[in-house]
Design a protein around this motif. Structure first.
Motif, PDB file in Angstrom:
ATOM      1  N   ASN A  78       0.831  -1.211   0.000  1.00  0.00           N
ATOM      2  CA  ASN A  78       0.000   0.000   0.000  1.00  0.00           C
ATOM      3  C   ASN A  78       0.866   1.260   0.000  1.00  0.00           C
ATOM      4  O   ASN A  78       0.544   2.242  -0.681  1.00  0.00           O
ATOM      5  CB  ASN A  78      -0.926   0.016   1.222  1.00  0.00           C
ATOM      6  N   HIS A  79       1.967   1.242   0.756  1.00  0.00           N
ATOM      7  CA  HIS A  79       2.817   2.440   0.821  1.00  0.00           C
ATOM      8  C   HIS A  79       3.556   2.699  -0.488  1.00  0.00           C
ATOM      9  O   HIS A  79       3.641   3.850  -0.931  1.00  0.00           O
ATOM     10  CB  HIS A  79       3.786   2.356   2.005  1.00  0.00           C
ATOM     11  N   THR A  80       4.084   1.643  -1.114  1.00  0.00           N
ATOM     12  CA  THR A  80       4.739   1.857  -2.413  1.00  0.00           C
ATOM     13  C   THR A  80       3.725   2.419  -3.408  1.00  0.00           C
ATOM     14  O   THR A  80       4.016   3.344  -4.182  1.00  0.00           O
ATOM     15  CB  THR A  80       5.342   0.539  -2.926  1.00  0.00           C
ATOM     16  N   ILE A 162      -4.795   7.014  -1.227  1.00  0.00           N
ATOM     17  CA  ILE A 162      -4.356   8.049  -0.268  1.00  0.00           C
ATOM     18  C   ILE A 162      -4.357   7.412   1.122  1.00  0.00           C
ATOM     19  O   ILE A 162      -5.361   6.814   1.538  1.00  0.00           O
ATOM     20  CB  ILE A 162      -5.282   9.283  -0.275  1.00  0.00           C
ATOM     21  N   ASP A 163      -3.236   7.541   1.805  1.00  0.00           N
ATOM     22  CA  ASP A 163      -3.074   7.025   3.171  1.00  0.00           C
ATOM     23  C   ASP A 163      -3.811   7.953   4.128  1.00  0.00           C
ATOM     24  O   ASP A 163      -3.569   9.164   4.122  1.00  0.00           O
ATOM     25  CB  ASP A 163      -1.558   7.004   3.478  1.00  0.00           C
ATOM     26  N   VAL A 164      -4.726   7.410   4.933  1.00  0.00           N
ATOM     27  CA  VAL A 164      -5.379   8.259   5.933  1.00  0.00           C
ATOM     28  C   VAL A 164      -5.037   7.827   7.365  1.00  0.00           C
ATOM     29  O   VAL A 164      -5.761   8.167   8.312  1.00  0.00           O
ATOM     30  CB  VAL A 164      -6.912   8.392   5.728  1.00  0.00           C
ATOM     31  N   GLU A 166      -3.029   8.421  10.713  1.00  0.00           N
ATOM     32  CA  GLU A 166      -2.635   9.734  11.262  1.00  0.00           C
ATOM     33  C   GLU A 166      -1.186  10.091  10.939  1.00  0.00           C
ATOM     34  O   GLU A 166      -0.854  11.265  10.762  1.00  0.00           O
ATOM     35  CB  GLU A 166      -2.858   9.774  12.779  1.00  0.00           C
ATOM     36  N   HIS A 167      -0.294   9.076  10.821  1.00  0.00           N
ATOM     37  CA  HIS A 167       1.115   9.399  10.552  1.00  0.00           C
ATOM     38  C   HIS A 167       1.297  10.070   9.182  1.00  0.00           C
ATOM     39  O   HIS A 167       2.334  10.667   8.927  1.00  0.00           O
ATOM     40  CB  HIS A 167       2.021   8.166  10.697  1.00  0.00           C
ATOM     41  N   ALA A 168       0.290   9.962   8.308  1.00  0.00           N
ATOM     42  CA  ALA A 168       0.391  10.574   6.976  1.00  0.00           C
ATOM     43  C   ALA A 168       0.192  12.093   7.019  1.00  0.00           C
ATOM     44  O   ALA A 168       0.598  12.786   6.078  1.00  0.00           O
ATOM     45  CB  ALA A 168      -0.639   9.944   6.035  1.00  0.00           C
TER      46      ALA A 168
END
Ligand code: MN3
Length: 203
Positions: A78-80, A162-164, A166-168
């Motif tokens: 997911n991050h890549t 889109i990462d939701v 909180e660290h994003a």
């Protein structure tokens, strides 16, 4: 995709002012790198070692004894996918025609799609992801909790995410997830990446 930490496709400062270099650095070197390292540690010496990341995710999703491996492998993917879903605002280009047509067919306008992305991300309770996916010839917006990924849904092809978590956004926007989402959809989405994924799904 093999299990590794691919280089960021741009400089750590490239998403400013929407996403600060500090956020990108922590997100990439701590969170993303951590998921990749944990995945490598978990597969070492097992039948998963040497397999493609996508196959590890699908196999691990099938049995809850591999929940921890699934979480870390899916977060690696997911991050890549997230880093490639973003693009520096300075390199902004027009939405490719093939994608524009699909967006208009499914959402009416690009603005409607952007509204749905912001809304889905704002409504996601707790940590997770917002996705634009292709499913049965149409596009749709979904959100997934925690590490969940559309890869495990055979009918869905992810186009953008889109990462939701909180660290994003917390270092930049504190509790204002909606501002992070709005600014990201307004200036950072990589429409060429989405169009490329759509064409792969159609071929
Ligand atoms: Mn993250």
């Amino acid at each position: 995709m093999i299990v590794n930490l691919p280089p960021l496709p741009y400089a750590e400062t490239a998403l400013e002012p929407v996403i600060s270099a500090q956020t990108v650095a922590f997100h990439y070197h701590k969170h993303h790198a951590g998921y990749v390292q944990k995945t490598l540690d978990l597969i070492k010496g097992t039948s998963f070692e040497g397999k493609e990341l996508e196959n590890i995710i699908l196999e691990a999703a099938a049995n809850s004894v591999w929940q921890t491996l699934f979480n870390n492998a899916a977060q690696s993917f997911n991050h890549t996918f997230y880093w490639h879903s973003l693009k520096p605002a300075a390199q902004k280009q027009a939405i490719p025609e093939v994608l524009e047509k699909a967006v208009n067919d499914s959402f009416g306008t690009l603005d409607n799609l952007k509204k749905e992305l912001v809304q889905a991300g704002t409504n996601r309770f707790g940590s997770g992801w917002v996705w634009l996916v292709a499913e049965n010839g149409a596009l749709k917006v979904i959100s997934t909790p925690n590490a969940q990924t559309p890869l495990t849904n055979g009918a869905q092809t992810p186009l953008l995410t889109i990462d939701v978590w909180e660290h994003a956004y917390y270092l930049d926007e504190k509790n204002n997830r909606a501002a992070y989402l709005q600014n990201t959809v307004d200036s950072l989405l990589n429409w060429e990446f989405a169009a490329h994924n759509l064409q792969k799904a159609q071929s």
